[in-house]
Design a protein around this motif. Structure first.
Motif, mmCIF file in Angstrom:
data_model
loop_
_atom_site.group_PDB
_atom_site.id
_atom_site.type_symbol
_atom_site.label_atom_id
_atom_site.label_comp_id
_atom_site.label_asym_id
_atom_site.label_seq_id
_atom_site.Cartn_x
_atom_site.Cartn_y
_atom_site.Cartn_z
ATOM 1 N N GLY A 61 -25.352 18.458 22.956
ATOM 2 C CA GLY A 61 -24.317 18.947 22.051
ATOM 3 C C GLY A 61 -23.455 17.813 21.510
ATOM 4 N N PHE A 62 -23.023 16.901 22.389
ATOM 5 C CA PHE A 62 -22.224 15.755 21.946
ATOM 6 C C PHE A 62 -23.008 14.866 20.986
ATOM 7 C CE2 PHE A 62 -19.331 16.028 25.825
ATOM 8 C CZ PHE A 62 -18.215 16.387 25.082
ATOM 9 N N ILE A 63 -24.261 14.605 21.319
ATOM 10 C CA ILE A 63 -25.091 13.762 20.452
ATOM 11 C C ILE A 63 -25.268 14.421 19.090
ATOM 12 C CG2 ILE A 63 -27.435 12.852 20.133
ATOM 13 C CD1 ILE A 63 -27.447 12.391 23.213
ATOM 14 N N THR A 64 -25.470 15.720 19.084
ATOM 15 C CA THR A 64 -25.640 16.457 17.824
ATOM 16 C C THR A 64 -24.360 16.417 16.994
ATOM 17 O OG1 THR A 64 -27.263 17.907 18.875
ATOM 18 C CG2 THR A 64 -26.265 18.691 16.831
ATOM 19 N N LEU A 65 -23.218 16.681 17.623
ATOM 20 C CA LEU A 65 -21.950 16.641 16.897
ATOM 21 C C LEU A 65 -21.659 15.243 16.353
ATOM 22 C CD1 LEU A 65 -19.671 18.873 19.165
ATOM 23 C CD2 LEU A 65 -20.723 19.474 16.975
ATOM 24 N N SER A 66 -22.012 14.237 17.129
ATOM 25 C CA SER A 66 -21.844 12.864 16.667
ATOM 26 C C SER A 66 -22.764 12.573 15.489
ATOM 27 C CB SER A 66 -22.127 11.903 17.824
ATOM 28 O OG SER A 66 -22.019 10.575 17.397
ATOM 29 N N LYS A 67 -23.991 13.046 15.576
ATOM 30 C CA LYS A 67 -24.983 12.821 14.511
ATOM 31 C C LYS A 67 -24.516 13.410 13.186
ATOM 32 C CE LYS A 67 -29.204 11.760 13.160
ATOM 33 N NZ LYS A 67 -29.791 10.442 13.298
ATOM 34 N N ILE A 68 -23.901 14.578 13.226
ATOM 35 C CA ILE A 68 -23.483 15.226 11.974
ATOM 36 C C ILE A 68 -22.061 14.835 11.569
ATOM 37 C CG2 ILE A 68 -25.102 17.123 12.239
ATOM 38 C CD1 ILE A 68 -22.804 18.912 13.148
ATOM 39 N N GLY A 69 -21.450 13.917 12.322
ATOM 40 C CA GLY A 69 -20.171 13.357 11.937
ATOM 41 C C GLY A 69 -18.945 14.124 12.372
ATOM 42 N N THR A 82 -32.392 19.797 6.687
ATOM 43 C CA THR A 82 -31.942 18.848 7.709
ATOM 44 C C THR A 82 -31.175 19.581 8.805
ATOM 45 O OG1 THR A 82 -31.790 17.090 6.047
ATOM 46 C CG2 THR A 82 -30.624 16.727 8.122
ATOM 47 N N GLY A 83 -30.352 20.527 8.419
ATOM 48 C CA GLY A 83 -29.632 21.321 9.405
ATOM 49 C C GLY A 83 -30.571 22.096 10.311
ATOM 50 N N LEU A 84 -31.618 22.657 9.712
ATOM 51 C CA LEU A 84 -32.609 23.395 10.514
ATOM 52 C C LEU A 84 -33.377 22.466 11.443
ATOM 53 C CD1 LEU A 84 -33.908 25.973 7.885
ATOM 54 C CD2 LEU A 84 -32.670 26.478 10.005
ATOM 55 N N LEU A 85 -33.664 21.251 10.999
ATOM 56 C CA LEU A 85 -34.337 20.278 11.870
ATOM 57 C C LEU A 85 -33.461 19.958 13.085
ATOM 58 C CD1 LEU A 85 -35.871 17.739 9.315
ATOM 59 C CD2 LEU A 85 -37.129 19.213 10.903
ATOM 60 N N ILE A 86 -32.181 19.748 12.841
ATOM 61 C CA ILE A 86 -31.266 19.456 13.946
ATOM 62 C C ILE A 86 -31.135 20.664 14.865
ATOM 63 C CG2 ILE A 86 -28.867 18.901 14.531
ATOM 64 C CD1 ILE A 86 -28.830 17.146 11.972
ATOM 65 N N LEU A 87 -31.068 21.846 14.294
ATOM 66 C CA LEU A 87 -31.018 23.071 15.095
ATOM 67 C C LEU A 87 -32.232 23.158 16.015
ATOM 68 C CD1 LEU A 87 -30.065 25.999 15.819
ATOM 69 C CD2 LEU A 87 -31.239 26.758 13.771
ATOM 70 N N ALA A 88 -33.415 22.943 15.462
ATOM 71 C CA ALA A 88 -34.644 23.022 16.259
ATOM 72 C C ALA A 88 -34.674 21.950 17.346
ATOM 73 C CB ALA A 88 -35.861 22.888 15.350
ATOM 74 N N ALA A 89 -34.173 20.758 17.031
ATOM 75 C CA ALA A 89 -34.194 19.655 18.002
ATOM 76 C C ALA A 89 -33.202 19.873 19.137
ATOM 77 C CB ALA A 89 -33.884 18.341 17.292
ATOM 78 N N ALA A 90 -32.131 20.588 18.865
ATOM 79 C CA ALA A 90 -31.059 20.723 19.848
ATOM 80 C C ALA A 90 -31.185 21.935 20.759
ATOM 81 C CB ALA A 90 -29.705 20.777 19.123
ATOM 82 N N ILE A 91 -31.954 22.933 20.369
ATOM 83 C CA ILE A 91 -32.030 24.167 21.161
ATOM 84 C C ILE A 91 -32.474 23.854 22.591
ATOM 85 C CG2 ILE A 91 -33.299 26.324 21.461
ATOM 86 C CD1 ILE A 91 -33.205 26.730 18.499
ATOM 87 N N ALA A 92 -31.767 24.403 23.548
ATOM 88 C CA ALA A 92 -31.981 24.089 24.961
ATOM 89 C C ALA A 92 -32.573 25.270 25.718
ATOM 90 C CB ALA A 92 -30.671 23.653 25.581
ATOM 91 N N ILE A 140 -36.651 14.798 24.990
ATOM 92 C CA ILE A 140 -37.194 15.178 23.687
ATOM 93 C C ILE A 140 -36.072 15.563 22.733
ATOM 94 C CG2 ILE A 140 -38.550 16.958 22.493
ATOM 95 C CD1 ILE A 140 -40.205 14.688 23.751
ATOM 96 N N SER A 141 -35.097 16.309 23.199
ATOM 97 C CA SER A 141 -33.973 16.680 22.332
ATOM 98 C C SER A 141 -33.218 15.450 21.850
ATOM 99 C CB SER A 141 -33.016 17.627 23.052
ATOM 100 O OG SER A 141 -33.588 18.903 23.184
ATOM 101 N N ILE A 142 -32.948 14.512 22.750
ATOM 102 C CA ILE A 142 -32.236 13.292 22.356
ATOM 103 C C ILE A 142 -33.040 12.504 21.325
ATOM 104 C CG2 ILE A 142 -31.456 11.026 23.162
ATOM 105 C CD1 ILE A 142 -30.583 12.401 25.769
ATOM 106 N N LEU A 143 -34.326 12.338 21.595
ATOM 107 C CA LEU A 143 -35.169 11.577 20.659
ATOM 108 C C LEU A 143 -35.271 12.281 19.311
ATOM 109 C CD1 LEU A 143 -38.041 10.472 23.073
ATOM 110 C CD2 LEU A 143 -36.271 9.013 22.056
ATOM 111 N N ALA A 144 -35.429 13.586 19.338
ATOM 112 C CA ALA A 144 -35.585 14.332 18.080
ATOM 113 C C ALA A 144 -34.299 14.327 17.256
ATOM 114 C CB ALA A 144 -36.033 15.768 18.377
#
Length: 150
Positions: A61-69, A82-92, A140-144
Motif C-alpha cells: 500500500g505504501f509503495i503504491t501510494l508513493s508510486k502514484i504521488g 495505468t490505474g488498472l495495472l496498478i490495481l492488478a499489481a497491488a491486490i493482496a 511480485i506485487s513490489i516488482l509489478a
C-alpha cells in the motif's frame, strides 16, 4: 482512482487475512495458556506469525501510494489503463488466503507445543511454509507496482 483502490485492497485484504489468522491462532493459544501459563512465550510467537501478511499488505500500500504521488504531495495524472495495472499489481488476495491458512496452521502448531513443548522448532516450520507464499506474492506485487510507468 483505480490505483488508490489497489492500495486500499492491498492493505485491506492482507489485513483481514492477518486479523482472521491471528484470531484463530489466538483462540488456540488462549486455551494452552489457561492450562499452562509457562508456555505463553512459545504460543505467542506462533500466534503472531499470521500477522505478517498485514505488514506485507501495508508495505505494498505504501509503495503504491508513493508510486502514484500521494505520499509526495502531488498525485500523478494517470489514465485508466495505468490505474488498472496498478490495481492488478497491488491486490493482496494471497495475503488474505495465506493469513487465514497460516492461522489454522499456527493453531495446529500451538497444539504441538501444548503436548510437547520441546518440539517448538518443528511446530514453527508448518506455518513458515505458508509464509513462503505470502513472501512470494509480496515480491511480485513490489516488482509489478515498481515496473509500471507513471
Amino acid at each position: 482512482v483505480y490505483a488508490l483502490i489497489g492500495a486500499a485492497l492491498a492493505v485491506g485484504l492482507a489485513g483481514c487475512g492477518s486479523a482472521i489468522g491471528v484470531g484463530i491462532a489466538g483462540q488456540a493459544a488462549s486455551g494452552v495458556v489457561t492450562v499452562d501459563p509457562s508456555k505463553f512465550a512459545k504460543v505467542l510467537i506462533l500466534q503472531l506469525l499470521p500477522g505478517t501478511q498485514g505488514i506485507y499488505g501495508l508495505l505494498v500500500g505504501f509503495i503504491t501510494l508513493s508510486k502514484i504521488g500521494l505520499l509526495g504531495g502531488g498525485a500523478a495524472s494517470l489514465d485508466a489503463s495505468t490505474g488498472l495495472l496498478i490495481l492488478a499489481a497491488a491486490i493482496a488476495i494471497v495475503g488474505l488466503v495465506s493469513g487465514i491458512h497460516q492461522g489454522k496452521t499456527a493453531a495446529a502448531g500451538i497444539g504441538i507445543v501444548a503436548k510437547k513443548p520441546e518440539q517448538f522448532g518443528k511446530a514453527m516450520l508448518f506455518p513458515a511454509m505458508v509464509e513462503t507464499y505470502a513472501i512470494l506474492a509480496l515480491l511480485i506485487s513490489i516488482l509489478a507496482v515498481s515496473a509500471i510507468n507513471v
